[in-house]
Design a protein around this motif. Structure first.
Motif, PDB file in Angstrom:
ATOM      1  N   VAL A 167       7.972  23.308  16.435  1.00 54.78           N
ATOM      2  CA  VAL A 167       7.750  22.099  15.654  1.00 54.78           C
ATOM      3  C   VAL A 167       8.308  20.926  16.446  1.00 54.78           C
ATOM      4  O   VAL A 167       9.344  21.045  17.083  1.00 54.78           O
ATOM      5  CB  VAL A 167       8.460  22.204  14.280  1.00 54.78           C
ATOM      6  N   LYS A 168       7.595  19.789  16.412  1.00 57.14           N
ATOM      7  CA  LYS A 168       8.078  18.577  17.078  1.00 57.14           C
ATOM      8  C   LYS A 168       8.132  17.441  16.079  1.00 57.14           C
ATOM      9  O   LYS A 168       7.560  17.524  14.991  1.00 57.14           O
ATOM     10  CB  LYS A 168       7.152  18.206  18.234  1.00 57.14           C
ATOM     11  N   ILE A 169       8.818  16.358  16.480  1.00 53.29           N
ATOM     12  CA  ILE A 169       8.968  15.196  15.616  1.00 53.29           C
ATOM     13  C   ILE A 169       8.379  13.982  16.330  1.00 53.29           C
ATOM     14  O   ILE A 169       8.589  13.787  17.527  1.00 53.29           O
ATOM     15  CB  ILE A 169      10.448  14.989  15.222  1.00 53.29           C
ATOM     16  N   GLY A 170       7.592  13.183  15.601  1.00 54.78           N
ATOM     17  CA  GLY A 170       6.963  11.997  16.156  1.00 54.78           C
ATOM     18  C   GLY A 170       7.882  10.796  16.089  1.00 54.78           C
ATOM     19  O   GLY A 170       8.979  10.852  15.533  1.00 54.78           O
ATOM     20  N   LYS A 171       7.418   9.667  16.621  1.00 53.97           N
ATOM     21  CA  LYS A 171       8.255   8.464  16.655  1.00 53.97           C
ATOM     22  C   LYS A 171       8.477   7.855  15.268  1.00 53.97           C
ATOM     23  O   LYS A 171       9.429   7.131  15.058  1.00 53.97           O
ATOM     24  CB  LYS A 171       7.679   7.421  17.605  1.00 53.97           C
ATOM     25  N   ASP A 172       7.588   8.170  14.318  1.00 51.58           N
ATOM     26  CA  ASP A 172       7.785   7.723  12.940  1.00 51.58           C
ATOM     27  C   ASP A 172       8.378   8.843  12.079  1.00 51.58           C
ATOM     28  O   ASP A 172       8.239   8.833  10.868  1.00 51.58           O
ATOM     29  CB  ASP A 172       6.475   7.214  12.338  1.00 51.58           C
ATOM     30  N   PHE A 173       9.040   9.806  12.711  1.00 49.17           N
ATOM     31  CA  PHE A 173       9.739  10.939  12.090  1.00 49.17           C
ATOM     32  C   PHE A 173       8.797  11.919  11.403  1.00 49.17           C
ATOM     33  O   PHE A 173       9.210  12.694  10.555  1.00 49.17           O
ATOM     34  CB  PHE A 173      10.825  10.462  11.106  1.00 49.17           C
ATOM     35  N   THR A 174       7.517  11.899  11.767  1.00 48.72           N
ATOM     36  CA  THR A 174       6.565  12.873  11.248  1.00 48.72           C
ATOM     37  C   THR A 174       6.781  14.198  11.958  1.00 48.72           C
ATOM     38  O   THR A 174       6.860  14.249  13.179  1.00 48.72           O
ATOM     39  CB  THR A 174       5.126  12.393  11.497  1.00 48.72           C
ATOM     40  N   ASN A 183       0.831  -1.196   0.000  1.00 47.02           N
ATOM     41  CA  ASN A 183       0.000   0.000   0.000  1.00 47.02           C
ATOM     42  C   ASN A 183       0.869   1.250   0.000  1.00 47.02           C
ATOM     43  O   ASN A 183       1.952   1.253   0.578  1.00 47.02           O
ATOM     44  CB  ASN A 183      -0.907   0.019   1.229  1.00 47.02           C
ATOM     45  N   PRO A 184       0.416   2.353  -0.618  1.00 40.52           N
ATOM     46  CA  PRO A 184       1.198   3.587  -0.619  1.00 40.52           C
ATOM     47  C   PRO A 184       1.267   4.194   0.777  1.00 40.52           C
ATOM     48  O   PRO A 184       0.313   4.091   1.558  1.00 40.52           O
ATOM     49  CB  PRO A 184       0.430   4.498  -1.580  1.00 40.52           C
ATOM     50  N   LYS A 185       2.383   4.818   1.105  1.00 40.88           N
ATOM     51  CA  LYS A 185       2.598   5.365   2.441  1.00 40.88           C
ATOM     52  C   LYS A 185       2.333   6.871   2.522  1.00 40.88           C
ATOM     53  O   LYS A 185       2.349   7.430   3.606  1.00 40.88           O
ATOM     54  CB  LYS A 185       4.038   5.073   2.910  1.00 40.88           C
ATOM     55  N   TYR A 186       2.149   7.530   1.399  1.00 38.86           N
ATOM     56  CA  TYR A 186       1.809   8.961   1.339  1.00 38.86           C
ATOM     57  C   TYR A 186       2.832   9.823   2.083  1.00 38.86           C
ATOM     58  O   TYR A 186       2.474  10.667   2.900  1.00 38.86           O
ATOM     59  CB  TYR A 186       0.394   9.206   1.880  1.00 38.86           C
ATOM     60  N   LEU A 187       4.110   9.604   1.793  1.00 33.86           N
ATOM     61  CA  LEU A 187       5.179  10.385   2.411  1.00 33.86           C
ATOM     62  C   LEU A 187       5.374  11.686   1.651  1.00 33.86           C
ATOM     63  O   LEU A 187       4.909  11.847   0.526  1.00 33.86           O
ATOM     64  CB  LEU A 187       6.486   9.593   2.397  1.00 33.86           C
ATOM     65  N   GLY A 188       6.084  12.634   2.276  1.00 36.33           N
ATOM     66  CA  GLY A 188       6.439  13.879   1.610  1.00 36.33           C
ATOM     67  C   GLY A 188       6.026  15.101   2.401  1.00 36.33           C
ATOM     68  O   GLY A 188       5.549  15.008   3.528  1.00 36.33           O
ATOM     69  N   ILE A 189       6.215  16.264   1.791  1.00 36.07           N
ATOM     70  CA  ILE A 189       5.891  17.537   2.422  1.00 36.07           C
ATOM     71  C   ILE A 189       4.405  17.809   2.221  1.00 36.07           C
ATOM     72  O   ILE A 189       3.905  17.768   1.104  1.00 36.07           O
ATOM     73  CB  ILE A 189       6.757  18.664   1.831  1.00 36.07           C
ATOM     74  N   LYS A 190       3.698  18.075   3.310  1.00 32.76           N
ATOM     75  CA  LYS A 190       2.255  18.304   3.252  1.00 32.76           C
ATOM     76  C   LYS A 190       1.919  19.795   3.213  1.00 32.76           C
ATOM     77  O   LYS A 190       0.941  20.190   2.603  1.00 32.76           O
ATOM     78  CB  LYS A 190       1.560  17.660   4.461  1.00 32.76           C
TER      79      LYS A 190
END
Length: 90
Positions: A51-58, A17-24
């Motif tokens: 700005v913060k970073i999540g555990k999946d680097f979001t 399945n696509p992961k939809y990564l990138g700049i939003k």
């Protein structure tokens, strides 16, 4: 006797399945609190102010404001320098 069926079933060819990564949200756009700015694998872009970073680097916004991308010099563990992209909410 053959072990596979005559139709030729294959173990390859599955599609993930696509992961939809990138700049939003891009530079100059308005970000609300909790809005996702970047979805990434690893730290290609680093978090800055508000700005913060999540555990999946979001990377997501902590406060409301405009998004500003910049770059800064970062020193690696082996002493080499690299230019890193940083995202801030101002």
């Amino acid at each position: 006797m053959s072990t596979t069926k005559s139709s030729g079933t294959t173990k390859l060819g599955r599609n993930s399945n696509p992961k939809y990564l990138g700049i939003k949200l891009y530079d100059g756009q308005e970000a609300k609190k909790g809005t996702i700015i970047v979805r990434q694998r690893g730290t290609k872009i680093f978090p800055g102010k508000n700005v913060k970073i999540g555990k999946d680097f979001t990377i997501y916004a902590v406060k409301q404001g405009k998004i500003k991308f910049s770059s800064k010099s970062k020193i690696k563990f082996n002493g080499n320098k690299r230019i890193a992209k940083v995202v801030n909410v101002e």
